[in-house]
Motif scaffolding. Structure first.
Motif, PDB file in Angstrom:
ATOM      1  N   GLY A 232      42.952  59.315  20.391  1.00 28.34           N
ATOM      2  CA  GLY A 232      43.278  58.437  21.510  1.00 28.34           C
ATOM      3  C   GLY A 232      42.472  58.711  22.752  1.00 28.34           C
ATOM      4  N   GLU A 233      41.403  59.486  22.634  1.00 28.24           N
ATOM      5  CA  GLU A 233      40.544  59.772  23.775  1.00 28.24           C
ATOM      6  C   GLU A 233      39.363  58.805  23.782  1.00 28.24           C
ATOM      7  OE1 GLU A 233      41.124  64.547  24.343  1.00 28.24           O
ATOM      8  OE2 GLU A 233      39.679  63.850  22.848  1.00 28.24           O
ATOM      9  N   ILE A 234      39.106  58.238  24.937  1.00 31.08           N
ATOM     10  CA  ILE A 234      37.997  57.304  25.115  1.00 31.08           C
ATOM     11  C   ILE A 234      37.119  57.817  26.245  1.00 31.08           C
ATOM     12  CG2 ILE A 234      37.357  54.960  25.789  1.00 31.08           C
ATOM     13  CD1 ILE A 234      39.907  53.972  24.519  1.00 31.08           C
ATOM     14  N   GLU A 235      35.827  57.840  26.006  1.00 27.61           N
ATOM     15  CA  GLU A 235      34.877  58.279  27.026  1.00 27.61           C
ATOM     16  C   GLU A 235      33.944  57.131  27.371  1.00 27.61           C
ATOM     17  OE1 GLU A 235      31.707  61.873  28.023  1.00 27.61           O
ATOM     18  OE2 GLU A 235      32.708  61.791  26.071  1.00 27.61           O
ATOM     19  N   ILE A 236      33.834  56.850  28.670  1.00 30.80           N
ATOM     20  CA  ILE A 236      32.914  55.843  29.182  1.00 30.80           C
ATOM     21  C   ILE A 236      31.840  56.578  29.970  1.00 30.80           C
ATOM     22  CG2 ILE A 236      32.672  53.781  30.608  1.00 30.80           C
ATOM     23  CD1 ILE A 236      35.618  53.195  30.067  1.00 30.80           C
ATOM     24  N   LYS A 243      33.637  59.225  32.361  1.00 35.00           N
ATOM     25  CA  LYS A 243      35.059  59.091  32.646  1.00 35.00           C
ATOM     26  C   LYS A 243      35.832  59.180  31.340  1.00 35.00           C
ATOM     27  CE  LYS A 243      34.594  56.273  36.827  1.00 35.00           C
ATOM     28  NZ  LYS A 243      34.991  55.013  37.500  1.00 35.00           N
ATOM     29  N   LEU A 244      36.927  59.910  31.368  1.00 36.69           N
ATOM     30  CA  LEU A 244      37.765  60.092  30.194  1.00 36.69           C
ATOM     31  C   LEU A 244      39.080  59.352  30.382  1.00 36.69           C
ATOM     32  CD1 LEU A 244      37.233  63.896  29.501  1.00 36.69           C
ATOM     33  CD2 LEU A 244      35.932  61.949  28.620  1.00 36.69           C
ATOM     34  N   PHE A 245      39.462  58.605  29.348  1.00 33.50           N
ATOM     35  CA  PHE A 245      40.716  57.874  29.356  1.00 33.50           C
ATOM     36  C   PHE A 245      41.529  58.295  28.135  1.00 33.50           C
ATOM     37  CE2 PHE A 245      37.740  55.409  31.746  1.00 33.50           C
ATOM     38  CZ  PHE A 245      38.464  54.800  32.754  1.00 33.50           C
ATOM     39  N   SER A 246      42.830  58.282  28.291  1.00 30.26           N
ATOM     40  CA  SER A 246      43.709  58.636  27.188  1.00 30.26           C
ATOM     41  C   SER A 246      44.625  57.464  26.869  1.00 30.26           C
ATOM     42  CB  SER A 246      44.551  59.866  27.558  1.00 30.26           C
ATOM     43  OG  SER A 246      45.444  60.190  26.515  1.00 30.26           O
ATOM     44  N   ILE A 247      44.616  57.035  25.616  1.00 35.25           N
ATOM     45  CA  ILE A 247      45.500  55.979  25.159  1.00 35.25           C
ATOM     46  C   ILE A 247      46.743  56.627  24.550  1.00 35.25           C
ATOM     47  CG2 ILE A 247      45.776  54.045  23.569  1.00 35.25           C
ATOM     48  CD1 ILE A 247      43.861  53.417  25.761  1.00 35.25           C
ATOM     49  N   PRO A 248      47.937  56.327  25.051  1.00 34.47           N
ATOM     50  CA  PRO A 248      49.143  56.928  24.466  1.00 34.47           C
ATOM     51  C   PRO A 248      49.418  56.362  23.080  1.00 34.47           C
ATOM     52  CG  PRO A 248      49.733  55.312  26.145  1.00 34.47           C
ATOM     53  CD  PRO A 248      48.241  55.446  26.192  1.00 34.47           C
ATOM     54  N   GLU A 253      50.016  57.473  14.565  1.00 31.62           N
ATOM     55  CA  GLU A 253      49.028  56.460  14.951  1.00 31.62           C
ATOM     56  C   GLU A 253      47.706  57.139  15.285  1.00 31.62           C
ATOM     57  OE1 GLU A 253      48.768  52.492  17.802  1.00 31.62           O
ATOM     58  OE2 GLU A 253      49.924  54.218  18.489  1.00 31.62           O
ATOM     59  N   TYR A 254      46.607  56.475  14.917  1.00 30.10           N
ATOM     60  CA  TYR A 254      45.286  56.985  15.266  1.00 30.10           C
ATOM     61  C   TYR A 254      44.344  55.808  15.479  1.00 30.10           C
ATOM     62  CZ  TYR A 254      44.728  56.239  10.214  1.00 30.10           C
ATOM     63  OH  TYR A 254      44.732  55.700   8.955  1.00 30.10           O
ATOM     64  N   LEU A 255      43.290  56.043  16.248  1.00 29.69           N
ATOM     65  CA  LEU A 255      42.330  54.992  16.568  1.00 29.69           C
ATOM     66  C   LEU A 255      41.328  54.809  15.429  1.00 29.69           C
ATOM     67  CD1 LEU A 255      41.648  55.761  20.322  1.00 29.69           C
ATOM     68  CD2 LEU A 255      42.883  53.817  19.404  1.00 29.69           C
ATOM     69  N   ILE A 256      40.965  53.560  15.172  1.00 32.55           N
ATOM     70  CA  ILE A 256      40.038  53.231  14.088  1.00 32.55           C
ATOM     71  C   ILE A 256      38.730  52.658  14.614  1.00 32.55           C
ATOM     72  CG2 ILE A 256      39.680  51.761  12.060  1.00 32.55           C
ATOM     73  CD1 ILE A 256      42.672  51.853  11.569  1.00 32.55           C
ATOM     74  N   ASN A 270      45.655  52.138  13.527  1.00 30.98           N
ATOM     75  CA  ASN A 270      46.189  51.841  12.195  1.00 30.98           C
ATOM     76  C   ASN A 270      47.512  51.088  12.253  1.00 30.98           C
ATOM     77  OD1 ASN A 270      47.387  54.207  13.283  1.00 30.98           O
ATOM     78  ND2 ASN A 270      48.168  54.754  11.255  1.00 30.98           N
ATOM     79  N   GLN A 271      48.038  50.845  13.486  1.00 34.72           N
ATOM     80  CA  GLN A 271      49.329  50.181  13.603  1.00 34.72           C
ATOM     81  C   GLN A 271      49.341  48.968  14.526  1.00 34.72           C
ATOM     82  OE1 GLN A 271      52.731  52.809  14.121  1.00 34.72           O
ATOM     83  NE2 GLN A 271      51.541  54.574  13.423  1.00 34.72           N
TER      84      GLN A 271
END
Length: 279
Positions: A232-236, A243-248, A253-256, A270-271
């Motif tokens: 759930g970590e996103i880096e721009i 910049k680091l963003f966190s998706i709760p 659940e995991y990012l695809i 996945n959800q």
């Protein structure tokens, strides 16, 4: 030519708060369509692909669905789709097993397909990823050859476009290629936590060190690159700021995958689908 690794001048971490949550489209759930990749096109169109069933789907802004691919030997069937890219009003899919590029319109009518087997001129070449730029050129990443090939509707260029050995870039773990709207070419090296950027002529511009661990996919937005990982970590990141963003994420659940949608990021888990607003 700039070959130095560029470090960050500033890194910020924050929790993404402005986001919308969407369930998977009911039409796809009813057909047991498993979404592995997602892309936003022009005019509110959205594209999905189910790698296991080998089916691509498009959804218009009015919610109408179209499908292509699937098992069999139909003219629009693919076996091992690894490339899934939009260029203007066309969807491109690359089939690794057939070494074939499929070009569809937004309603997934097949415009043409191109068999690259004879053009590659290498019996043992394996293509690992595929991307298309805004001018209709496609780019083929081969980890085995440590090279990028380029082509268009006429076929693959006879000469290697970027020889990564000559650029003194090791094979290591490069497994993603992405083309930005201005034609820059990004290669993602997850094991090195590094992004390597070339211009549209194939000249090395710079390398960027990443902050997140195990980055798995990439897209571009504005003048920046966006990476995500399973956690759930996103880096721009651009050349000077990360910049680091966190998706709760909820349980299990995991990012695809992710794609840009104007000035927003669309994250596929996945959800569900999470739309992330940038400040």
């Amino acid at each position: 030519m700039i070959r130095a690794v560029i470090s960050f001048f500033f890194i910020s971490s924050l929790l993404a708060q402005n986001f919308d949550i969407y369930d998977f489209p009911a039409k796809l759930k009813k057909q047991d369509f498993s979404i592995d990749k997602i892309i936003k096109g022009h005019g509110g169109w959205t594209f999905y692909i189910d790698i296991d069933s080998r089916i691509a789907a498009s959804q218009s802004s009015m919610g109408r669905f179209y499908f292509a691919g699937g098992f069999g030997d139909n003219y629009d069937s693919f076996i091992d789709p690894i490339g899934f890219s939009i260029s203007n009003l066309d969807l491109y899919i690359f089939d690794r097993s057939q070494n074939k590029v499929f070009r569809f319109d937004y309603s997934l009518n097949l415009i043409n397909s191109l068999d690259l087997s004879l053009n590659l001129n290498r019996s043992n070449i394996v293509i690992d990823d595929f991307a298309v730029d805004s001018w209709g050129y496609y780019y083929l990443l081969s980890k085995n050859d440590n090279a990028i090939l380029r082509g268009n509707i006429s076929g693959v260029d006879p000469l290697i476009f970027i020889d990564l050995d000559q650029q003194m870039i090791d094979k290591d773990c490069c497994d993603k290629i992405k083309i930005s709207s201005n034609g820059d070419i990004a290669l993602l090296y997850p094991c090195l936590k590094q992004l390597v950027i070339f211009n549209r002529l194939g000249r090395l511009k710079y390398k960027l060190n990443l902050a997140i661990d195990n980055p798995k996919t990439i897209t571009d937005i504005k003048d920046s690159w966006v990476m995500l990982n399973d956690q759930g970590e996103i880096e721009i990141i651009d050349k000077s700021i990360s910049k680091l963003f966190s998706i709760p994420l909820i349980d299990n659940e995991y990012l695809i995958d992710l794609t840009n949608n104007n000035f927003k990021i669309l994250c596929l888990t996945n959800q569900r689908i999470i739309e992330f607003y940038l400040d």
